[in-house]
Design an enzyme around this catalytic site. Structure first.
Site, short mmCIF file in Angstrom:
data_model
loop_
_atom_site.label_atom_id
_atom_site.label_comp_id
_atom_site.label_asym_id
_atom_site.label_seq_id
_atom_site.Cartn_x
_atom_site.Cartn_y
_atom_site.Cartn_z
N LYS A 96 -10.68 15.53 -22.61
CA LYS A 96 -11.90 15.06 -21.92
C LYS A 96 -11.65 14.94 -20.42
O LYS A 96 -12.56 15.18 -19.62
CB LYS A 96 -12.35 13.71 -22.47
CG LYS A 96 -12.79 13.78 -23.92
CD LYS A 96 -14.26 13.56 -24.09
CE LYS A 96 -14.67 14.15 -25.43
NZ LYS A 96 -15.85 13.63 -26.02
N LYS A 149 -12.46 23.25 -31.91
CA LYS A 149 -13.39 22.56 -32.82
C LYS A 149 -14.82 22.64 -32.30
O LYS A 149 -15.06 22.68 -31.10
CB LYS A 149 -12.96 21.10 -33.04
CG LYS A 149 -13.33 20.14 -31.94
CD LYS A 149 -13.35 18.69 -32.43
CE LYS A 149 -13.98 17.82 -31.34
NZ LYS A 149 -14.47 16.54 -31.73
N LYS A 151 -20.33 18.47 -30.41
CA LYS A 151 -21.76 18.32 -30.13
C LYS A 151 -22.09 18.23 -28.65
O LYS A 151 -23.20 18.53 -28.24
CB LYS A 151 -22.33 17.11 -30.88
CG LYS A 151 -21.86 15.75 -30.36
CD LYS A 151 -22.75 14.66 -30.92
CE LYS A 151 -21.99 13.59 -31.67
NZ LYS A 151 -20.89 12.94 -30.91
P1 ATP Z 1 -18.17 14.79 -28.37
O1 ATP Z 1 -18.40 16.27 -28.32
O2 ATP Z 1 -19.20 13.99 -27.66
O3 ATP Z 1 -16.78 14.40 -28.03
P2 ATP Z 1 -17.88 15.06 -31.17
O4 ATP Z 1 -18.84 16.11 -31.61
O5 ATP Z 1 -16.46 15.43 -31.08
O6 ATP Z 1 -18.37 14.38 -29.84
P3 ATP Z 1 -17.77 12.36 -32.24
O7 ATP Z 1 -18.96 11.51 -32.07
O8 ATP Z 1 -16.64 12.12 -31.31
O9 ATP Z 1 -18.13 13.90 -32.19
O10 ATP Z 1 -17.25 12.31 -33.72
C1 ATP Z 1 -17.98 11.85 -34.81
C2 ATP Z 1 -17.27 12.22 -36.07
O11 ATP Z 1 -17.39 13.63 -36.31
C3 ATP Z 1 -15.79 11.93 -36.06
O12 ATP Z 1 -15.42 11.43 -37.33
C4 ATP Z 1 -15.15 13.26 -35.82
O13 ATP Z 1 -13.85 13.34 -36.36
C5 ATP Z 1 -16.10 14.16 -36.56
N1 ATP Z 1 -16.08 15.52 -36.00
C6 ATP Z 1 -16.39 15.88 -34.75
N2 ATP Z 1 -16.29 17.21 -34.59
C7 ATP Z 1 -15.88 17.70 -35.80
C8 ATP Z 1 -15.59 19.03 -36.28
N3 ATP Z 1 -15.71 20.08 -35.51
N4 ATP Z 1 -15.21 19.16 -37.57
C9 ATP Z 1 -15.11 18.09 -38.38
N5 ATP Z 1 -15.36 16.83 -37.99
C10 ATP Z 1 -15.75 16.63 -36.71
#
Ligand code: ATP
Ligand code: LTN
Length: 335
Positions: free
Chosen positions: A116, A198, A201
């Protein structure tokens, strides 16, 4: 078993964008399935979300929308607790205390911070750095047994366990030391265009890389149709086939099939047909969720009631732990 005896599940998600298929398969889907067996708390981690700049109006809207989505996937706000992190003051209070029980050396190792910080080089703030401490507080306040998350959060769970253990070793058994719950399939859904990283969002550079839970059916199907594959034609798992492996995982996860069953389903198929089937399976899985989301998000009064009730119930539990912690560290006790 009476509800008092059930173990406690805690998890949360940031309102940092529309949730992706990765968020759903890595986390949300399991939250729903675990509801039967556990007492659950599901948080909207808006305090975590402000570690990167947010538009305030949008953040408020996304916070409500995430609650609507929790309801749409079938989380039950009567049996369990759905709430917004900033509505429970104990989170901010315990975070400070736990900061004083966390070493900079530990935080320096966090890969999410490094990622980040590289992404937001103009805003490497202290909150981004101590993000895992706030998260540890979330989990520890509710004496959680199990934390269902995607694989990317494993390191944060480990630091949470270390902080809890350290505090307990000084003051006695104050915190339950939680276990991670990381699903076998779907724990790490990769980007469709860049299957080496990965799916996330908050990524906005390439919209075809991410399937959002609320994408229209034709958009979902098209994104999956355009997913990168490789130059041979075989549908199988393999480190040399990250794109195909990712699509197989997505397929298994939405159909609840095993990897072997999935590979079997597509024996002799071409990539075109395979991607169409994966797209159809995702669309069908998401359809009822999308319909329910529309209903809930149109009923703002109900959603806000859920948030307020949730905050009240969560605060009650959180304050019990917080009061114990304050006593232990030597804050005043008034008679
Ligand atoms: P950001 O992009 O804002 O960092 P993020 O999409 O990584 O957010 P979070 O809100 O940080 O999502 O995570 C919410 C949940 O979704 C967590 O349990 C995280 O481990 C899971 N998660 C996020 N991305 C993935 C992915 N690509 N595959 C599986 N699980 C995921
Ligand atoms: N950092 C988490 C979201 C989160 C969380 C939590 C997850 C905040 N607090 C407590 C589990 C338990 C993420 O998924 N990025």
């Amino acid at each position: 078993m009476s509800s008092e005896k059930k173990k406690v599940i805690y998890s949360a998600m940031q309102p940092s964008g529309v949730p992706s298929l990765g968020n759903y398969l890595g986390a949300l889907k399991n939250w729903k399935n675990l509801q039967e067996e556990y007492n659950c708390l599901f948080g909207v981690a808006n305090m975590h979300a402000i570690t990167v700049r947010q538009d305030p109006t949008e953040l408020r809207q996304r916070t409500r929308d995430l609650v609507s989505l929790f309801l749409a996937i079938g989380l039950d706000p009567e049996e369990h607790i759905i709430y917004v992190q900033s509505d429970v003051r104990a989170h901010a209070e315990i975070a400070w205390i736990l900061n004083c029980f966390t070493y900079m050396g530990e935080l320096n190792r966090m890969t999410q911070f490094k990622d980040k910080a590289a992404k937001h080089a103009d805003n490497i703030n202290a909150g981004l750095y101590t993000y895992p401490v706030l998260m540890a507080g979330d989990i520890l306040l509710y004496q959680s047994d199990l934390v269902p998350v995607g694989a990317d959060q494993k390191q944060h769970l480990e630091i949470c366990r270390d902080i809890a253990g350290r505090f307990n070793s000084i003051y006695g058994d104050v915190f339950k030391v939680p276990e991670p719950y990381i699903p076998k399939v779907g724990a790490r859904i990769m980007g469709l265009q860049n299957p080496e990283r990965k799916m996330s969002k908050s990524e906005s550079d390439n919209l075809n890389n991410v399937v959002y839970i609320l994408d229209e059916p034709n958009v979902i199907a098209n994104k999956i149709k355009r997913a990168v594959t490789d130059s041979d034609t075989e549908i199988r798992y393999g480190e040399d086939k990250p794109g195909i492996s990712n699509l197989l995982n997505i397929y298994c996860s939405v159909t609840d099939k095993t990897p072997d069953e999935a590979v079997n389903d597509f024996k002799g198929c071409g990539y075109g047909e395979f991607k169409k089937s994966v797209g159809d399976a995702v669309v069908e899985h998401m359809r009822p969720i999308q319909e329910k989301f529309k209903e809930y998000s149109a009923d703002r009064a109900y959603v806000e009631r859920v948030m307020q009730n949730g905050a009240e119930k969560a605060s009650y539990i959180a304050n019990k732990t917080l009061n114990k912690v304050k006593k232990k560290v030597g804050y005043p006790i008034y008679k």
